[in-house]
Enzyme design. Sequence first.
Site, mmCIF file in Angstrom:
data_model
loop_
_atom_site.group_PDB
_atom_site.id
_atom_site.type_symbol
_atom_site.label_atom_id
_atom_site.label_comp_id
_atom_site.label_asym_id
_atom_site.label_seq_id
_atom_site.Cartn_x
_atom_site.Cartn_y
_atom_site.Cartn_z
ATOM 1 N N ASN A 1 81.456 94.668 55.937
ATOM 2 C CA ASN A 1 80.497 93.816 56.819
ATOM 3 C C ASN A 1 79.176 93.802 55.921
ATOM 4 O OD1 ASN A 1 79.348 92.246 59.229
ATOM 5 N ND2 ASN A 1 78.270 94.253 59.261
ATOM 6 N N SER B 1 80.328 83.763 56.098
ATOM 7 C CA SER B 1 79.305 83.175 56.899
ATOM 8 C C SER B 1 79.884 81.838 57.178
ATOM 9 C CB SER B 1 77.995 83.008 56.299
ATOM 10 O OG SER B 1 77.389 82.056 56.558
ATOM 11 N N TYR C 1 72.978 82.404 48.812
ATOM 12 C CA TYR C 1 73.848 82.608 50.002
ATOM 13 C C TYR C 1 75.269 81.861 49.907
ATOM 14 C CZ TYR C 1 74.474 83.981 54.834
ATOM 15 O OH TYR C 1 74.905 84.600 55.866
ATOM 16 N N LYS D 1 78.850 83.900 49.779
ATOM 17 C CA LYS D 1 79.654 83.777 50.934
ATOM 18 C C LYS D 1 80.964 82.991 50.782
ATOM 19 C CE LYS D 1 76.947 86.297 53.387
ATOM 20 N NZ LYS D 1 77.446 87.616 53.568
#
Length: 325
Positions: free
Chosen positions: A91, A145, A158, A162
């Site tokens: 995580n 995500s 990002y 992800k």
Amino acid sequence: MARKLENLKGKTAFITGGASGIGLGVAKACAAEGMNVVIADLRQGAIDEALPEINAPKLGIKLDTSNREQYKKAADEAEAKFGKIHVLVNNAGIACAAGPLWSVSADDTDFALRVNIVGILNGIQEILPRMLAHGEGGYVVSTASKAGIIPVPGCGLYNLTKQAVVGISETLASDLPDGYGAAVLCPGPFSTNLGRSDAEIDKELRGKEPQTFAPPPAPEPKDGEAAPPPPPPPPAEEQIDFSRIMRTKEEAGLRVVRAIKRGDIYILTHAEFKPGWKQRSDAILRAFPDDEPYDGFAKVFGVLVNNPAFERQTQVPAFDGTTNI
């Protein structure tokens, strides 16, 4: 043999980024199932705050997931305390410098890859072999995500990190033997302290304040054009219920544990993203040329044309606030 863990009691979960936010929510949900819980986090203060919230046999370990030597020592410490690890929750992660890919710095790029991708690979390469060796089954959950399946404009780093996590998890789901499973968590908005934890991680690892992840601003009006007026507030009867948008970390934890018990490959938290995924999948289907497929191709390259792992994902029922499957 099933690729799920329906009975978690007495088993051990190793959760990175476990001292706050979604990681802490997962830790609490695992504790409620009767598991031993290891929370590994870079922030010792956050670990000290989180441990009293976990009502189970527990262990807190300060860990930089991108440091392979630290990871080995953390895994050894967890096994010394609880014997065997059965669930790995990757995580730990950070928001990334915003902007298109050609505009972000090399330093920001390296940092994003180091934490969001290398940190997850380190967990898989250090802990998963130990899980396979004990032969009692296991599960790997990695946090991506919504941006991992529907990219957000202006958030290149990002998006790419992800989407890499989605690919890592799908690969694990394809390669793991019977008795072991893998899932990717693609959360929408949750009420967490990501901004605070990002700042602390950036200060610890790079000695600087981070540039926070954010969607791009609205375009400026052209010369001679007036800025568009803001949208009117919705009528009173249509006021937004933000509790249905910004979910709690506890809900995230329950959804993750339910997925482990069900044997899911994908953990999706917001049904509102389904149309956006359909847009993407439809676009890919339209991009395949209208050529006539050759039947012999699959006989030579069958491994390329389909993946049986996808068939194992069953329909996920509506969330009822528990880990019931």
